[in-house]
Design a protein around this motif. Sequence first.
Motif, PDB file in Angstrom:
ATOM      1  N   MET A 280       0.831  -1.200   0.000  1.00  0.00           N
ATOM      2  CA  MET A 280       0.000   0.000   0.000  1.00  0.00           C
ATOM      3  C   MET A 280       0.868   1.255   0.000  1.00  0.00           C
ATOM      4  O   MET A 280       0.697   2.141  -0.855  1.00  0.00           O
ATOM      5  CB  MET A 280      -0.915  -0.043   1.232  1.00  0.00           C
ATOM      6  N   ALA A 281       1.852   1.301   0.930  1.00  0.00           N
ATOM      7  CA  ALA A 281       2.667   2.516   1.025  1.00  0.00           C
ATOM      8  C   ALA A 281       3.567   2.677  -0.203  1.00  0.00           C
ATOM      9  O   ALA A 281       3.697   3.786  -0.736  1.00  0.00           O
ATOM     10  CB  ALA A 281       3.509   2.478   2.297  1.00  0.00           C
TER      11      ALA A 281
ATOM     12  N   ASP B 139       8.716  -6.057  -4.986  1.00  0.00           N
ATOM     13  CA  ASP B 139       7.779  -6.732  -4.069  1.00  0.00           C
ATOM     14  C   ASP B 139       7.821  -8.216  -4.382  1.00  0.00           C
ATOM     15  O   ASP B 139       7.827  -8.603  -5.553  1.00  0.00           O
ATOM     16  CB  ASP B 139       6.358  -6.177  -4.237  1.00  0.00           C
ATOM     17  N   ARG B 140       7.835  -9.023  -3.324  1.00  0.00           N
ATOM     18  CA  ARG B 140       7.870 -10.472  -3.573  1.00  0.00           C
ATOM     19  C   ARG B 140       6.503 -10.980  -4.048  1.00  0.00           C
ATOM     20  O   ARG B 140       6.379 -12.076  -4.569  1.00  0.00           O
ATOM     21  CB  ARG B 140       8.314 -11.210  -2.312  1.00  0.00           C
TER      22      ARG B 140
ATOM     23  N   ARG C 121      -7.058  -7.458   1.124  1.00  0.00           N
ATOM     24  CA  ARG C 121      -7.515  -6.644   2.260  1.00  0.00           C
ATOM     25  C   ARG C 121      -8.495  -5.586   1.790  1.00  0.00           C
ATOM     26  O   ARG C 121      -8.575  -5.282   0.597  1.00  0.00           O
ATOM     27  CB  ARG C 121      -6.338  -6.004   2.998  1.00  0.00           C
ATOM     28  N   THR C 122      -9.207  -5.043   2.744  1.00  0.00           N
ATOM     29  CA  THR C 122     -10.143  -3.953   2.458  1.00  0.00           C
ATOM     30  C   THR C 122      -9.785  -2.829   3.403  1.00  0.00           C
ATOM     31  O   THR C 122      -9.649  -3.069   4.602  1.00  0.00           O
ATOM     32  CB  THR C 122     -11.586  -4.402   2.785  1.00  0.00           C
ATOM     33  N   TRP C 123      -9.617  -1.636   2.883  1.00  0.00           N
ATOM     34  CA  TRP C 123      -9.307  -0.511   3.756  1.00  0.00           C
ATOM     35  C   TRP C 123     -10.554   0.308   4.026  1.00  0.00           C
ATOM     36  O   TRP C 123     -11.267   0.696   3.091  1.00  0.00           O
ATOM     37  CB  TRP C 123      -8.263   0.409   3.122  1.00  0.00           C
ATOM     38  N   CYS C 124     -10.792   0.599   5.276  1.00  0.00           N
ATOM     39  CA  CYS C 124     -11.848   1.532   5.653  1.00  0.00           C
ATOM     40  C   CYS C 124     -11.201   2.672   6.418  1.00  0.00           C
ATOM     41  O   CYS C 124     -10.238   2.463   7.167  1.00  0.00           O
ATOM     42  CB  CYS C 124     -12.886   0.841   6.524  1.00  0.00           C
TER      43      CYS C 124
ATOM     44  N   ALA D   2      10.406  -9.649  -6.660  1.00  0.00           N
ATOM     45  CA  ALA D   2      11.659 -10.176  -6.093  1.00  0.00           C
ATOM     46  C   ALA D   2      11.590 -10.081  -4.579  1.00  0.00           C
ATOM     47  O   ALA D   2      10.924  -9.196  -4.033  1.00  0.00           O
ATOM     48  CB  ALA D   2      12.844  -9.353  -6.600  1.00  0.00           C
TER      49      ALA D   2
ATOM     50  N   ILE E 134      13.316  -9.185  -1.176  1.00  0.00           N
ATOM     51  CA  ILE E 134      14.410  -8.344  -0.674  1.00  0.00           C
ATOM     52  C   ILE E 134      15.114  -9.081   0.453  1.00  0.00           C
ATOM     53  O   ILE E 134      14.466  -9.517   1.414  1.00  0.00           O
ATOM     54  CB  ILE E 134      13.841  -6.993  -0.185  1.00  0.00           C
TER      55      ILE E 134
ATOM     56  N   THR F  91       3.402   0.812   7.693  1.00  0.00           N
ATOM     57  CA  THR F  91       3.493   0.240   9.042  1.00  0.00           C
ATOM     58  C   THR F  91       4.950   0.260   9.524  1.00  0.00           C
ATOM     59  O   THR F  91       5.222   0.578  10.687  1.00  0.00           O
ATOM     60  CB  THR F  91       2.926  -1.191   9.038  1.00  0.00           C
TER      61      THR F  91
ATOM     62  N   TYR G  23      -5.641   1.879  12.564  1.00  0.00           N
ATOM     63  CA  TYR G  23      -5.863   2.556  11.285  1.00  0.00           C
ATOM     64  C   TYR G  23      -4.522   3.035  10.728  1.00  0.00           C
ATOM     65  O   TYR G  23      -3.734   3.660  11.444  1.00  0.00           O
ATOM     66  CB  TYR G  23      -6.807   3.754  11.443  1.00  0.00           C
ATOM     67  N   THR G  24      -4.275   2.754   9.459  1.00  0.00           N
ATOM     68  CA  THR G  24      -2.972   3.038   8.849  1.00  0.00           C
ATOM     69  C   THR G  24      -3.105   3.782   7.528  1.00  0.00           C
ATOM     70  O   THR G  24      -2.237   4.564   7.147  1.00  0.00           O
ATOM     71  CB  THR G  24      -2.236   1.699   8.545  1.00  0.00           C
ATOM     72  N   PHE G  25      -4.190   3.501   6.818  1.00  0.00           N
ATOM     73  CA  PHE G  25      -4.276   3.947   5.425  1.00  0.00           C
ATOM     74  C   PHE G  25      -4.135   5.459   5.305  1.00  0.00           C
ATOM     75  O   PHE G  25      -3.230   5.961   4.627  1.00  0.00           O
ATOM     76  CB  PHE G  25      -5.607   3.475   4.802  1.00  0.00           C
TER      77      PHE G  25
HETATM   78  C1  LIG Z   1      -6.558  -7.668   6.194  1.00  0.00           C
HETATM   79  C2  LIG Z   1      -6.152  -6.264   6.588  1.00  0.00           C
HETATM   80  C3  LIG Z   1      -7.123  -5.270   6.648  1.00  0.00           C
HETATM   81  C4  LIG Z   1      -6.761  -3.963   7.014  1.00  0.00           C
HETATM   82  N1  LIG Z   1      -7.737  -3.005   7.082  1.00  0.00           N
HETATM   83  C5  LIG Z   1      -7.391  -1.727   7.374  1.00  0.00           C
HETATM   84  C6  LIG Z   1      -8.385  -0.715   7.358  1.00  0.00           C
HETATM   85  O1  LIG Z   1      -9.569  -0.975   7.172  1.00  0.00           O
HETATM   86  N2  LIG Z   1      -7.983   0.576   7.589  1.00  0.00           N
HETATM   87  C7  LIG Z   1      -6.672   0.907   7.821  1.00  0.00           C
HETATM   88  O2  LIG Z   1      -6.368   2.090   7.975  1.00  0.00           O
HETATM   89  N3  LIG Z   1      -5.739  -0.055   7.884  1.00  0.00           N
HETATM   90  C8  LIG Z   1      -6.047  -1.359   7.651  1.00  0.00           C
HETATM   91  N4  LIG Z   1      -5.077  -2.322   7.664  1.00  0.00           N
HETATM   92  C9  LIG Z   1      -3.721  -1.950   8.109  1.00  0.00           C
HETATM   93  C10 LIG Z   1      -2.847  -1.348   6.999  1.00  0.00           C
HETATM   94  O3  LIG Z   1      -3.521  -0.311   6.317  1.00  0.00           O
HETATM   95  C11 LIG Z   1      -2.417  -2.384   5.967  1.00  0.00           C
HETATM   96  O4  LIG Z   1      -1.710  -3.417   6.589  1.00  0.00           O
HETATM   97  C12 LIG Z   1      -1.526  -1.775   4.885  1.00  0.00           C
HETATM   98  O5  LIG Z   1      -1.474  -2.634   3.813  1.00  0.00           O
HETATM   99  C13 LIG Z   1      -0.136  -1.416   5.395  1.00  0.00           C
HETATM  100  O6  LIG Z   1       0.599  -0.877   4.338  1.00  0.00           O
HETATM  101  P1  LIG Z   1       2.150  -1.140   4.180  1.00  0.00           P
HETATM  102  O7  LIG Z   1       2.549  -0.577   2.875  1.00  0.00           O
HETATM  103  O8  LIG Z   1       2.843  -0.710   5.401  1.00  0.00           O
HETATM  104  O9  LIG Z   1       2.285  -2.722   4.131  1.00  0.00           O
HETATM  105  P2  LIG Z   1       1.805  -3.702   2.984  1.00  0.00           P
HETATM  106  O10 LIG Z   1       0.649  -3.151   2.254  1.00  0.00           O
HETATM  107  O11 LIG Z   1       1.658  -5.037   3.626  1.00  0.00           O
HETATM  108  O12 LIG Z   1       3.039  -3.709   2.000  1.00  0.00           O
HETATM  109  C14 LIG Z   1       4.265  -4.294   2.324  1.00  0.00           C
HETATM  110  C15 LIG Z   1       4.750  -5.002   1.069  1.00  0.00           C
HETATM  111  O13 LIG Z   1       6.066  -5.460   1.282  1.00  0.00           O
HETATM  112  C16 LIG Z   1       6.188  -6.716   0.632  1.00  0.00           C
HETATM  113  N5  LIG Z   1       7.308  -7.390   1.299  1.00  0.00           N
HETATM  114  C17 LIG Z   1       7.439  -7.653   2.609  1.00  0.00           C
HETATM  115  N6  LIG Z   1       8.640  -8.246   2.843  1.00  0.00           N
HETATM  116  C18 LIG Z   1       9.257  -8.341   1.647  1.00  0.00           C
HETATM  117  C19 LIG Z   1      10.514  -8.844   1.221  1.00  0.00           C
HETATM  118  N7  LIG Z   1      11.397  -9.354   2.082  1.00  0.00           N
HETATM  119  N8  LIG Z   1      10.812  -8.781  -0.084  1.00  0.00           N
HETATM  120  C20 LIG Z   1       9.955  -8.247  -0.979  1.00  0.00           C
HETATM  121  N9  LIG Z   1       8.759  -7.759  -0.641  1.00  0.00           N
HETATM  122  C21 LIG Z   1       8.418  -7.800   0.656  1.00  0.00           C
HETATM  123  C22 LIG Z   1       4.853  -7.386   0.832  1.00  0.00           C
HETATM  124  O14 LIG Z   1       4.628  -8.372  -0.171  1.00  0.00           O
HETATM  125  C23 LIG Z   1       3.894  -6.197   0.714  1.00  0.00           C
HETATM  126  O15 LIG Z   1       3.384  -6.048  -0.597  1.00  0.00           O
HETATM  127  C24 LIG Z   1      -5.404  -3.636   7.326  1.00  0.00           C
HETATM  128  C25 LIG Z   1      -4.459  -4.669   7.291  1.00  0.00           C
HETATM  129  C26 LIG Z   1      -4.825  -5.936   6.943  1.00  0.00           C
HETATM  130  C27 LIG Z   1      -3.750  -7.030   6.941  1.00  0.00           C
END
Ligand SMILES: Cc1cc2nc3c(=O)[nH]c(=O)nc-3n(C[C@H](O)[C@H](O)[C@H](O)COP(=O)(O)OP(=O)(O)OC[C@H]3O[C@@H](n4cnc5c(N)ncnc54)[C@H](O)[C@@H]3O)c2cc1C
Length: 372
Positions: free
Chosen positions: A1-2, A24-25, A33-36, A101, A103, A255, A266-268
């Motif tokens: 997401m980020a 991304d692997r 997932r669904t973000w609210c 890939a 990391i 995160t 909440y993270t989004f």
């Molecule tokens: C099921 C679910 C529902 C959620 N619902 C909400 C919500 O409603 N509202 C809200 O605000 N937040 C929600 N969250 C929390 C948060 O928004 C999400 O987890 C969000 O996706 C976090 O973003 P991110 O980019 O930090 O991590 P991610 O979106 O998980 O992205 C990290 C990426 O890194 C990749 N990665 C990790 N390790 C490696 C590696 N070694 N090599 C290569 N790639 C790698 C992963 O494949 C992934 O694509 C939810 C989380 C989950 C799991």
Amino acid sequence: MAGLSLAYYITQSSLRNRSILILDRDQKNRNDRTWCFWENGAGPFESIMYRQWNSVSFHGTTHAGPLDLGTYQYKMLRGIDFYTFVQNELDKWPNVERRQATINRIKDTPQGGFVIADDEPYIADYVFDSTFALRTDQPRHHNLLQHFKGWVINTEKPCFDPQQPEIMDFRVAQHGDCRFVYVMPFDARTALVEFTLFNDKLMTDAEYDADIRQYIDRFLDAGTYQIAETEYGVIPMSDTETQENPSEHIVRIGTSGGHTKASTGYTFQRTQQYLRDIVHNLAATGKPNRKLPWFRSRFKLYDSVFLNVLEKQRHPADDVFTRFYAKNRPVNAFRFLDEDTRLVDELRLFTTMPSWPFTVAFFDVLRRKLIG
Ligand SMILES: Cc1cc2nc3c(=O)[nH]c(=O)nc-3n(C[C@H](O)[C@H](O)[C@H](O)COP(=O)(O)OP(=O)(O)OC[C@H]3O[C@@H](n4cnc5c(N)ncnc54)[C@H](O)[C@@H]3O)c2cc1C
């Protein structure tokens, strides 16, 4: 997401011609997932919102009914719609490349951020890292988990109000911690029904399933129903420390960067705001780092106090949330969670909380911070 969001914002800025590689692997081609979240007016992903509502409902101990959202809308974005939209947008840019890939290593060097992924080395002016695993095993910190399982169900009878999602329904057994159900209606016969816990004990699939089934049987006049999709997730609710900028060429995002709000999960929206800030800084100054005024760190203290109340079970969580939403204007409650309030608003809000448990928690947090 980020990572995808960041690349998207860069292509929308004066940095749009910089060379970007996304590693991304995972292919990110599933609705995982669904973000609210709540938002005032239209946001950057408005065109792909799956649903949005002007009102939400809350079912607590002494209050049940709608919460006035004021000018906020509560919005729902499906993971797959987000991944598809952003990837299509990025595909229009020849200077943006995506590679699948794993990391293995991220390291800072005098020449730039250095990454090894599937044995290939990469070097870049900046590495934006969303893979850093937070340390959630430090006894000094509060380390709860928000874990949940949800079913998207199609019901025989129309039993959902499509105009009003239920953000928290506490009519489920609390077992001394914090448990509620979240119901996001897609139409009168379809909804995501999610059983959520704030504690540190994950459950088996069968246990989550039994709780969801029991909720549907007790509180929804659904008739028979089919499970169309399932969702499972674990989000850290931790006040562990992480650095947005661990070194000169490495920036943590999502995160990993500490943008999951410890008290809510909440993270989004928080991540989106942070990413827009760092792209703005990068374009304006050549450096992404943002500096927040120190006084904003009070919100971290509030999160820790709340986690302490939950972790030590100092007061029933269903009552804490009921007071929070029912004794305050919901708009102020959401603004507080957005960390967009003034100290005077915050003090007013604290008077609606049970004073003794929160005071004890406050001193326990101070003790942990000072003594460890
Ligand atoms: C099921 C679910 C529902 C959620 N619902 C909400 C919500 O409603 N509202 C809200 O605000 N937040 C929600 N969250 C929390 C948060 O928004 C999400 O987890 C969000 O996706 C976090 O973003 P991110 O980019 O930090 O991590 P991610 O979106 O998980 O992205 C990290 C990426 O890194 C990749 N990665 C990790 N390790 C490696 C590696 N070694 N090599 C290569 N790639 C790698 C992963 O494949 C992934 O694509 C939810 C989380 C989950 C799991």
